[in-house]
Write a protein that holds these residues in place. Structure first.
Motif, PDB file in Angstrom:
ATOM      1  N   VAL B 320       0.841  -1.207   0.000  1.00 25.11           N
ATOM      2  CA  VAL B 320       0.000   0.000   0.000  1.00 25.11           C
ATOM      3  C   VAL B 320       0.873   1.253   0.000  1.00 25.11           C
ATOM      4  CG1 VAL B 320      -1.660   1.327   1.379  1.00 25.11           C
ATOM      5  CG2 VAL B 320      -1.934  -1.169   1.133  1.00 25.11           C
ATOM      6  N   LYS B 321       1.891   1.243   0.850  1.00 15.51           N
ATOM      7  CA  LYS B 321       2.793   2.391   0.944  1.00 15.51           C
ATOM      8  C   LYS B 321       3.582   2.561  -0.360  1.00 15.51           C
ATOM      9  CE  LYS B 321       6.214   4.544   3.876  1.00 15.51           C
ATOM     10  NZ  LYS B 321       7.621   4.247   4.129  1.00 15.51           N
ATOM     11  N   LEU B 322       4.028   1.462  -0.922  1.00 14.49           N
ATOM     12  CA  LEU B 322       4.786   1.523  -2.174  1.00 14.49           C
ATOM     13  C   LEU B 322       3.955   2.178  -3.278  1.00 14.49           C
ATOM     14  CD1 LEU B 322       6.908  -1.234  -3.855  1.00 14.49           C
ATOM     15  CD2 LEU B 322       4.994  -0.282  -5.096  1.00 14.49           C
ATOM     16  N   VAL B 323       2.680   1.778  -3.377  1.00 14.59           N
ATOM     17  CA  VAL B 323       1.839   2.345  -4.437  1.00 14.59           C
ATOM     18  C   VAL B 323       1.717   3.854  -4.269  1.00 14.59           C
ATOM     19  CG1 VAL B 323      -0.509   2.394  -5.382  1.00 14.59           C
ATOM     20  CG2 VAL B 323       0.578   0.200  -4.864  1.00 14.59           C
ATOM     21  N   GLU B 324       1.533   4.297  -3.058  1.00 14.48           N
ATOM     22  CA  GLU B 324       1.466   5.747  -2.793  1.00 14.48           C
ATOM     23  C   GLU B 324       2.742   6.444  -3.235  1.00 14.48           C
ATOM     24  OE1 GLU B 324       0.811   6.859   1.301  1.00 14.48           O
ATOM     25  OE2 GLU B 324      -0.856   5.412   1.390  1.00 14.48           O
ATOM     26  N   GLU B 325       3.884   5.880  -2.827  1.00  8.50           N
ATOM     27  CA  GLU B 325       5.163   6.513  -3.136  1.00  8.50           C
ATOM     28  C   GLU B 325       5.418   6.590  -4.636  1.00  8.50           C
ATOM     29  OE1 GLU B 325       7.802   5.648   0.880  1.00  8.50           O
ATOM     30  OE2 GLU B 325       8.405   4.724  -1.000  1.00  8.50           O
ATOM     31  N   VAL B 326       5.173   5.480  -5.336  1.00 10.66           N
ATOM     32  CA  VAL B 326       5.487   5.526  -6.777  1.00 10.66           C
ATOM     33  C   VAL B 326       4.541   6.467  -7.506  1.00 10.66           C
ATOM     34  CG1 VAL B 326       6.550   3.229  -6.781  1.00 10.66           C
ATOM     35  CG2 VAL B 326       4.164   3.469  -7.450  1.00 10.66           C
TER      36      VAL B 326
END
Lengths: 340, 340, 340, 340
Positions: B320-326
């Motif tokens: 979830v965090k990765l999707v936000e960051e990218v």
């Protein structure tokens, strides 16, 4: 398996690992150290997947100890395997020489080369009827027509035929004509093809992939053997490195490394391993000197007109000299073997 | 092509080369230098095989100049290709996110992960039904049952399905269920398979081989396109090097390199590219920052129980965090693009 | 250390190993398995040399478990190190940008580039006065004259100076002028030089060698720290691989790998890492996105006239855009960091 | 040099390149092709820096044709160089054998090994007094005391001494005692050290760097020769690759590659090249069979107590057998040489 905890791991985290080891049916051996605890794991029949532990809080590393292969290993069969190909062998006391053109291009070309090669007392003839080419626009081989020419070489000169198979379907066809089925470097991990030749009745020559580790090469052989075909010959043909003075970097050290771990014979292909004619002879000599069970050499009577890999093919007179040299070098090894 | 004569080449040897160039239907351009003569060759429509010249007396080197591929190149099609997958695209302005487990292990596991992934607004779901495994004794996938589970994911969550094909035969089967056919790294030069997916009606995701050069990757795509399937997506997934701190070395520089030469979209797989969970997120961010057209990420709700590649799978909250960051990083690129 | 006996090891051979472990002052932990016995070794304060055991009859393998470095590791110092360079820092919350020409070529060239770079708010200026060149016939730098020009840049623009040292002798000289002493990739294992800069009063920027493993990089830093200089900044600049589309293969995965094991800051040099101007900006963005503590960029106002490495230098307008992009990407990371 | 324009290059862009070639004092040879124009450049005395052209609009690639070295090349000196070391030679008809321990550890250890080695009729003794070690905490050598022990070996056994130099300063010292100055792999591009030994009066043994290309190796030798010392012996000792079955991958193909381009002798070090005792003998045989001018072998009477690299040292009886084998293999080459 050895599980190494990180220095900050708590006693509870160590306990959790011990518990999981037991749950999986294994036996943990905790070894508290000055800065960190290590846990040995025994009781497993095969290798344990490190991923069971690597994710756990407090675990630093999980190190595999058992080897992942069985049938190829010396643990199971100690003495060297000798592969029979008709009346000849690969893996016995005399190194095998496999020679011929990269590709079967025509009846005349193939017969001319076969005559040269047979005159040297060579027992195995190579030549591709199906060619895996980097570009879709390059010559892809003569197909079944090429196989028929190869069969003609066997009839006329008595040499046994080694030729490449590219996919499941053409194994059916090639099996009818060839004596040894070759798996190319690009297909070393084409597992469908490995399983298929594992069901074939003919020996398999398995080339090392361009960036295959020793374990991967042995596991590829394990795929073939696990289907029931125990006649596997390994082949080093150069690996990919930064070095640019040869097409590939021939890794001769894999020969004693394989011989230490596996009973299977291993040969060397200095033609693909170097990609340049002037380096084939010195590296063929080196391959025999390092103790390989044979060499595979590309020979062409007119390399300038070859439809593939002309620059690495030896001319007939170079090949004649090479055969003499490698036989003399082999005698040195044989004599010393006897002496020791 | 440029033919460089050796310093000791005689005038006759130069003349012989000029003659052969003309005989082959090309035009020679001799350039005498202080120490050696070079001969430019023009008039060829495609690349010339250097082996025609390398064998000739007096020739030092024959250097290829033309690129060996056509359909993949920007010479033929300048604008970026956008691959349509149902209602979604790969290669357009928004980077694609493809996520899911390494392997489809069961209905429950797959649905649980799909729910997590879909909740992030991801359009593409990945999961292997047929798994290429280094060892014949490892889990090989659920086969058609796995494909049915994947089809269920599409029905329920509306995500498009990306899954691997291993051989000609299972392309027939996978084509019925999947939206994108994936060719794994080990099969990048399985030319039979490339030709077969070139005849398929579905887009192909082609992973770079473990030691494939840029030219080899593009030529593998050329194989697919030469059969009529123009919907090819390239994928960087790490290469083999001496470095031992990750499973493979992710080569992000190939993204701008491909984009310079080819119109095809290219995505990045940091899960296989690193093999370790703690490095997936930083390298996924880097992949988007370097300009990739998408990322492919392994996600698992219980990686410790995964049947393959558990140590590289992200946990749901990490994903979830990765999707936000990218997405935030992509906005930076988009804004700057607009500004320039 | 873990000692794995071979399957054929006799009970006496196991006993001999246990005895030697005790003689060396350590504690053995024998773990008999189904096919082979493993022996854990504890009680050592540092790493044990595997060669003590590898030669012994019946020993299969001796596997090192402890890490060979101390001062660089997080075991000793958990929190991130921040290196002070005058009023600025490397390793803190803001990524450092180090920019300038490959070589100091003249007063005018250097000042012109410095002006461009300073205008972007960059705090660190790079430029070589002593150049390590592959060929003895290439431009070798202006020497002390170059150092004086760099000092002038500091005076005029307030930027801190990063410049390379090549040998013990010129450390004395460079120390007088520079703010950060750079050790180039070719000197990463020049241990005499490492010890010498370990005695210097200035921070050291240590570039990873072309084929250095993570452990070797950290041990090179350990050499410097073991002499008392704790201000070490690591730098990834690309490694040697088979890939030919860039000069080196930039290995961004080493950034999170270093950050996991060491408290030292690590920056990235995409100029040497790619060797081609059009790949520098995408990979600089990726370096920041992966979490590096800074980037080092070559800038030239007239790269076509540069005396070294012109093809990888950015033009001023490209650099201005790059600085904007990397700052925006860093903001994304910072915000997400705060949120987590 | 060959400049290849991109397919979209305009006539004006081609004209600009032609103009710059002329301005630089060279002669352009434009060759218009079907899709792109190539421009040959002649009139240069040495290699031209491609960066002059690569930046120009419309230029696709600039390909270097001339070799960047002079003194090491066969263009300048065609016949093989033979390096005199006292009354012995390296590079002549008989391959040199250099043997001894990795490090000089004590008077007794060294004398004992020297006696073993001398008894085989070996002419060159090796042993490190100054050791470059990856870790600052490993044994670093006995220094001058070690040199004195080596001098004693020469006095007593008449063997010539080969030992490593680590930095400019200790060249002064080592030169007094040793017969051949060895530059280790990690220092192959320590240009200060190369220049210093270039001024020495003793022959230099230059080891190939762990990821050095053939050109880089030859240019490192060029550094030494450009200072006036023409007595350079090259040494292959293994390179870094992905392969993990040996410590390094021994690249025997560089032997014929060097012999094609350079007149300098080249020897092989299979001890460092493999890092494992059981692979040293097969690869020593292979080194002689490939045509190397000698081998360098580590021998230890008590490898289990060796302070460095014990696992790769041969035991005395293994060394005796190796010497016999390589001499027999050399006789095969010699005879065939004579016959051709």
């Amino acid at each position: 398996m050895l599980i190494v905890m990180s220095p900050e791991a708590t006693a509870d985290q160590v306990e959790d690992v011990l518990k999981l080891v037991r749950e999986l049916g294994f036996k943990p051996h905790p070894m508290p150290g000055a800065t960190r605890t290590a846990i040995g794991v025994t009781g497993n029949s095969g290798p344990i997947d490190p991923s069971h532990f690597e994710f756990m809080p407090g675990v630093g590393e999980a190190i595999r100890v058992s080897k992942p292969y069985k049938l190829v290993g010396r643990d199971l069969k100690h003495e060297d395997s000798v592969v029979k190909v008709g009346e000849f062998t690969i893996g016995g006391p005399i190194p095998a020489i496999i020679a011929g053109p990269c590709a079967v291009e025509s009846f005349e070309q193939t017969m001319e080369i076969a005559e040269t090669v047979a005159a040297c007392g060579v027992n195995f003839f190579r030549g591709g009827a199906f060619k895996p080419r980097t570009s879709p626009y390059s010559f892809q081989g003569l197909g079944e027509e090429g196989l028929k020419i190869l069969a003609e070489v066997r009839n006329k000169f008595g040499m046994r035929i080694v030729t490449e198979v590219l996919d499941q379907e053409n194994v059916d066809l090639v099996e009818e004509y060839a004596d040894v089925l070759q798996i190319g470097a690009r297909n070393m991990q084409n597992f469908t093809l490995l399983r298929r030749v594992g069901q074939a009745k003919k020996p398999v020559l398995l080339k090392r992939g361009m960036s295959a580790t020793l374990d991967e090469l042995l596991l590829a052989a394990e795929y073939i053997m696990s289907e029931g075909n125990y006649d596997v010959i390994l082949c080093e043909r150069g690996v990919r490195t930064f070095a640019d003075h040869t097409r590939n970097t021939l890794d001769l050290s894999i020969v004693p490394a394989v011989q230490g771990l596996s009973h299977l014979p291993i040969i060397v292909d200095p033609s693909h391993g170097t990609g340049r004619r002037d380096k084939v002879t010195p590296l063929a000599r080196a391959a025999i000197a390092v103790g390989a069970d044979g060499i595979m050499i590309e020979v062409h009577t007119h390399p300038e007109r070859a439809l593939s890999d002309g620059p690495q093919a030896l001319l007939p007179d170079m090949f004649v000299k090479l055969v003499e040299e490698v036989r003399s070098i082999h005698k040195v090894l044989e004599k010393n073997e006897g002496a020791s």
